[in-house]
Enzyme design. Structure first.
Site, PDB file in Angstrom:
ATOM      1  CB  CYS A  95      -0.931   0.011   1.209  1.00  0.00           C
ATOM      2  SG  CYS A  95      -0.049   0.250   2.768  1.00  0.00           S
ATOM      3  CB  CYS A 108       4.536  -0.463   1.645  1.00  0.00           C
ATOM      4  SG  CYS A 108       3.492  -1.608   2.546  1.00  0.00           S
ATOM      5  CG  ASP A 154      13.566  26.366 -34.344  1.00  0.00           C
ATOM      6  OD1 ASP A 154      14.048  27.490 -34.535  1.00  0.00           O
ATOM      7  OD2 ASP A 154      13.940  25.350 -34.948  1.00  0.00           O
ATOM      8  CG  ASP A 176      14.547  20.885 -35.580  1.00  0.00           C
ATOM      9  OD1 ASP A 176      14.770  22.079 -35.279  1.00  0.00           O
ATOM     10  OD2 ASP A 176      14.678  20.439 -36.729  1.00  0.00           O
ATOM     11  CG  ASP A 184      15.923  24.881 -31.441  1.00  0.00           C
ATOM     12  OD1 ASP A 184      15.902  26.118 -31.514  1.00  0.00           O
ATOM     13  OD2 ASP A 184      15.667  24.133 -32.400  1.00  0.00           O
TER      14      ASP A 184
END
Length: 827
Positions: free
Chosen positions: A11, A14, A435, A619, A623
């Site tokens: 649970c 724990c 971008d 990409d 960046d």
């Protein structure tokens, strides 16, 4: 992050206990435990042995998860760790428990409630009936002894968990019933009245019903990892490689970079590679979510775990083992499952005190009922009911099950969230910076317009550009080939630095390059941000070719959807303002910031963050700083490894629409988590008072312990099933998109004089050192309109930022005055 398997947790208490124990180990900087996957992610310099020891000292088990000694991802080990080994065990326990429980119910209630006859030996023999009930109840308790072992261990470590509650509830019912059984043996005892105090069937039914819930929970939890399992199944166990001229079958993990392997129609591709022979179509749906097959020819890249559909291909392995696309995706999902969403902190705080609080409530409840004069059996039943109805398990599962399913939905659609926090926060962004090149646009130049006689223009251009390696030349050559133009042989080829290229066709001079005299058409192309190449034959300009980086087919619709989701869109690019604004106008973004250098993008993100949570989509390597700075960095599919490493979310396709899909997944997942937490808390707030008997006098409402156990089981099952509803998300359906909060309706980045800058690169010969660079820089920056200049003696170039156009004559004079050679503007 190092990952570990953790055993023995039942649970949220724990989970909290393990996190606390490991967090106290010297050298551990962070620890995140997942109750769903029984795994743990640990960051820091602490030794594995110390971490495992800390978990074991807390009363649980731990082992390094699915990794080799050098911490590389092991797909087979990952596959084994996801295999559902618990549900079959629980089913066996459940069936056995039910058999003995039904017999017990026959002896405890069958003869009274259903008028079922008992064997004659038991007629009027209350002690014998009690003895049978005690034995049958003890058998069920023995079958489900795991609750008592786990609960006892956690109690000894002063960290009671859900198993403690169940063991205490069932054990108390059994002990009290046993005492009543022995009380029957006293002379003059009212055996019938004492028999009504038996709770043997409750002791057994509590355990059996909890096991029912655990079985359903385990089965449905297994379903939450279906997406990851389906990915792992796509990895073939073997590959057909060619060694020493012979084809042989080897285990996939034995394939090395540089190996030649073959793939036949219908087979899964074992590793990443490049096609060196053959043509085919490949189904990449499992990795990208794209249902249409992708054609592959010689020179094209192929990805592991995709399916070869039509042709026989021979390939060269480029990425193997942990470096394959599949392995990286599996690692991303696995790592995300080992992290926690910020919203889980509430559940963690409650879980840390929940079980001790429930035990205290149960004890107080029993004492109060005894003090007000109720029977011992009634008082104990109320305390037992409080113990077994309380459900810390639902609290512990509320967040991780939703995170796992949400991550799975993303993975099936080519969207990878690196952490649970990224999955939660992506839906909360207010501003999105995009971008331009490769994100909004395709990232490669293409021919857009031709003036003059197209066939003649393309013949001359083809003859000239076939000799050049310039990106614009390649774009023109692609167009020439697409049109099927046959171009003549070129002689006397010459590359004129900063101007263009020239040569001769059948003895006549031809030229392709910089525009000398603008026409209305070439001016229009320039305003649209296109590069214009003029074509001359002899001394006559016969036409021009416009080349540009065009917008992706779905970018306009994607930006429209981003706005519908309530996001403020801003394009941040290093391109000149004229070209950037033209693209921005077509794409429909709210704002554009042009002439931004890579470190400038980072500063732009800082400013945007002052207005709200900001995401950056990019990409390229340039960046990466902005992706790291943003609240959420999103790397788009065709991106570089640097950009992908810097991002929080990775899109395996190059479609901007997947950004919208990522936001939808995030928002739906967060809503699901809130629903789960509300249910878990509401359930306990509602039923604990009922179990304690708070409404007995007012409404006559009470609850038997076995019904409390059934309710507890249903609670956890409900949470998991609710999370599984996320599999129904239609990630690309924009019909239900809506804004969150106020929409930004003002420009966020103020225009500066520098925003109108033009970037010009000139070629300069004669610079030999840093001193030369400084002289040239000073001379150029002294020119009117120049805002900055950066000279590079190794490249032989000067990059100039200017607020207005500077003529070549002015630049040439400034350079030559410093005794260097001006070689023209770089094309």
């Amino acid at each position: 992050m190092k990952q570990y398997n953790v055993t023995g947790m039942s649970c949220a208490a724990c989970q909290a206990r393990v996190e606390k124990a490991v967090g106290e180990v010297p050298g551990v900087t962070s620890c995140s435990v997942s109750l769903l996957t029984n795994s743990m992610g640990v960051e820091g310099e602490a030794a594995e042995e110390e971490i495992i020891k800390a978990v074991e000292n807390a009363g649980y088990g731990a082992s390094v998860k699915g990794k080799t000694n050098d911490q590389k991802i092991d797909i087979k080990a990952e596959k084994d760790s996801l295999e559902d080994k618990e549900t079959p065990k629980l089913k066996k326990r459940l069936i056995t428990s039910l058999v003995f429980l039904l017999i017990l119910m026959y002896f405890s209630m069958g003869h009274m409630m259903l008028n079922l006859p008992l064997p004659s030996f038991f007629e009027g023999n209350h002690i014998a009936i009690g003895m049978v009930q005690m034995i049958l109840s003890a058998v069920v308790m023995m079958i489900n002894r795991k609750f008592f072992i786990s609960g006892g261990k956690s109690l000894m470590h002063k960290a009671p968990n859900m198993d403690t509650l169940i063991a205490m509830g069932s054990g108390t019912a059994f002990i009290y019933s046993t005492i009543m059984l022995f009380a029957m043996t006293a002379e003059g005892a009212d055996k019938h009245a004492l028999m009504m105090e038996f709770y043997f069937e409750s002791a057994a039914m509590i355990l059996t019903l909890i096991t029912v819930g655990k079985t359903l929970e385990s089965y449905s939890k297994g379903k939450t990892t279906d997406a990851l399992k389906s990915l792992i199944k796509l990895s073939p166990d073997t590959a057909n490689v060619i060694r020493d001229g012979q084809e042989m079958t080897v285990n996939t993990e034995e394939v090395e970079a540089g190996d030649i392997f073959v793939v036949r129609p219908g087979e899964n591709i074992p590793v990443d590679g490049i096609v060196i022979e053959g043509n085919t179509s490949v189904n990449e749906a499992a990795l990208t979510g794209e249902s249409m097959p992708v054609d592959k020819k010689e020179g094209d890249e192929i990805t592991s775990a995709t399916i070869n559909l039509t042709g026989f291909i021979k390939c060269k392995a480029t990425r193997v083992g942990e470096d394959t696309t599949l392995a990286k995706i599996i690692k991303t999902i696995s790592d995300a499952a080992a992290t926690k969403a910020p919203v889980a902190k509430l559940a963690d705080r409650i879980s840390a005190v929940f079980v001790p609080a429930v035990i205290a409530i149960a004890v107080v409840t029993t004492l109060i009922w005894l003090l007000v004069g109720r029977e011992v059996g009634f008082a104990l039943a109320r305390g037992i009911c409080v113990l077994v109805v309380s459900c810390p398990c639902a609290l512990g599962l509320a967040t991780p099950v939703a995170i796992m399913v949400g991550n799975g939905v993303g993975a099936k659609n080519g969207i990878l969230f690196k952490t649970a926090e990224a999955l939660q926060e992506t839906g909360n962004i207010k501003i999105i910076a995009l971008d331009k090149t490769g994100t909004i646009t395709k990232g490669e130049p293409v021919v857009t317009d031709i003036t003059g006689d197209e066939e003649e223009i393309l013949k001359i251009a083809g003859a000239l550009e076939s000799k050049s390696e310039h990106p614009i030349a390649k774009a023109i050559m692609r167009y020439v080939e697409e049109k099927g133009i046959t171009y003549p042989e070129l002689t006397d080829f010459e590359n004129i630095v900063g101007e263009g290229i020239k040569g001769k066709i059948d003895g006549q001079d031809v030229y392709a390059g910089k525009v000398k005299r603008n026409t209305p058409e070439t001016e229009k192309f320039a305003k649209e941000g296109k590069t214009v190449i003029t074509i001359r034959k002899g001394d006559k300009e016969i036409g021009a070719i416009a080349v540009a980086d065009t917008i992706k087919e779905d970018s306009i619709e994607a930006i429209k959807q981003l706005k519908a989701l309530g996001l403020y869109t801003i394009m941040v690019t290093g391109d000149n303002k004229m070209a950037a604004e033209y693209i921005a106008k077509i794409a429909g973004v709210d704002e554009v910031v042009a002439n931004v250098l890579p470190d400038g993008k980072d500063e732009i993100i800082r400013k945007l963050q002052e207005h709200g949570k900001t995401a950056m989509v990019g990409d390229g390597i340039n960046d990466a700083p902005a992706l790291t700075r943003a609240d959420i960095g999103i790397a788009i599919g065709a991106g570089t490894d640097v950009a992908i490493d810097a991002a929080d979310v990775v899109l395996t396709k190059s479609s901007l629409k997947d950004v919208c899909a990522a936001i939808r997944i995030s928002r739906r997942t967060y809503t699901n988590i809130i629903e789960n937490l509300f249910w878990a808390l509401f359930y306990n707030v509602l039923l604990i008072p009922v179990a304690a008997g708070a409404y007995v006098n007012a409404f006559g409402i009470t609850m038997r312990p076995e019904f409390g156990a059934a309710a507890m089981s249903i609670s956890s099952f409900f949470v998991v099933m609710n999370a599984l509803r996320l599999n129904l998300i239609k990630v690309h359906d924009s019909s239900h998109d809506k804004c969150r909060g106020e929409v930004i309706d003002q420009r966020l980045i103020e225009d500066k004089e520098g925003d109108n800058n033009m970037t010009v690169t000139i070629k300069v010969e004669g610079m030999m050192c840093g001193h030369c660079e400084a002289r040239v820089k000073k001379a150029v920056e002294a020119l009117e309109g120049v805002t900055s200049a950066k000279a590079d003696h190794e490249a032989g170039t000067v990059v100039i930022e200017a607020a207005k156009e500077i003529s070549e004559e002015v630049l040439k004079k400034a350079i030559e005055d410093q005794d260097y050679t001006f070689c023209g503007v770089v094309r």
